[in-house]
Design a protein around this motif. Structure first.
Motif: not given
Length: 156
Positions: A94-107
């Motif tokens: 985990x690099x930073x707190x996840x704060x926003x309107x959405x999350x995007x995971x790119x694999x």
């Protein structure tokens, strides 16, 4: 630089999306596949209060879940017919707190083998055109040949 992979199943798009659609947990969290190419998958989840932890950030378990899902489906997109995918292991940071309107995971698949496929997933919290890199992980996925991706364990 993204590696270029050729899928072993010409119908990979349908197979992957059908598998994803059968995951009740992904439906529960509101996850959706927004990009699918051979060896690449992006999964997005929109913010809602039920997906947060006590500080209002997206929950770490949710972040790891969509990272794992994206890695699994990026790998599955390269698997042959009559196979399925299972996670063998993963290591996330985990690099930073996840704060926003959405999350995007790119694999993106890094290496394919006879049994194991290795992928890297990066997850970003997005908000009004800005993004914050919140997780990076390495994932090992197993190709299970001769196994249906539609196993029913008799549960309702």
């Amino acid at each position: 630089m993204t590696a270029v992979f050729q899928p072993k199943n010409a119908d990979y798009d349908t197979v992957v999306r059908d598998s994803f659609a059968r995951q009740p947990f992904m439906k529960e969290i509101g996850a959706r596949i927004e990009l699918l190419e051979p060896g690449i998958c992006e999964i997005v989840v929109d913010w809602r209060e039920g997906l947060t932890q006590q500080h209002g950030f997206f929950h770490g378990g949710l972040i790891a879940t969509i990272a794992d899902g994206a890695a699994g489906y990026a790998s599955f997109s390269l698997f042959p017919e009559n196979s399925t995918v299972l996670t063998v292991d993963f290591n996330v940071k985990f690099l930073n707190p996840a704060q926003g309107s959405s999350l995007r995971a790119r694999a993106e698949v890094m290496k394919t083998g006879r049994t194991l496929t290795i992928s890297r997933t990066d997850v970003y919290a997005e908000d009004e055109g800005r993004s914050s890199h919140c997780l990076t992980g390495l994932f090992s996925m197993m190709c299970l040949m001769g196994k249906s991706d539609q196993v029913n364990l008799g549960r309702k």
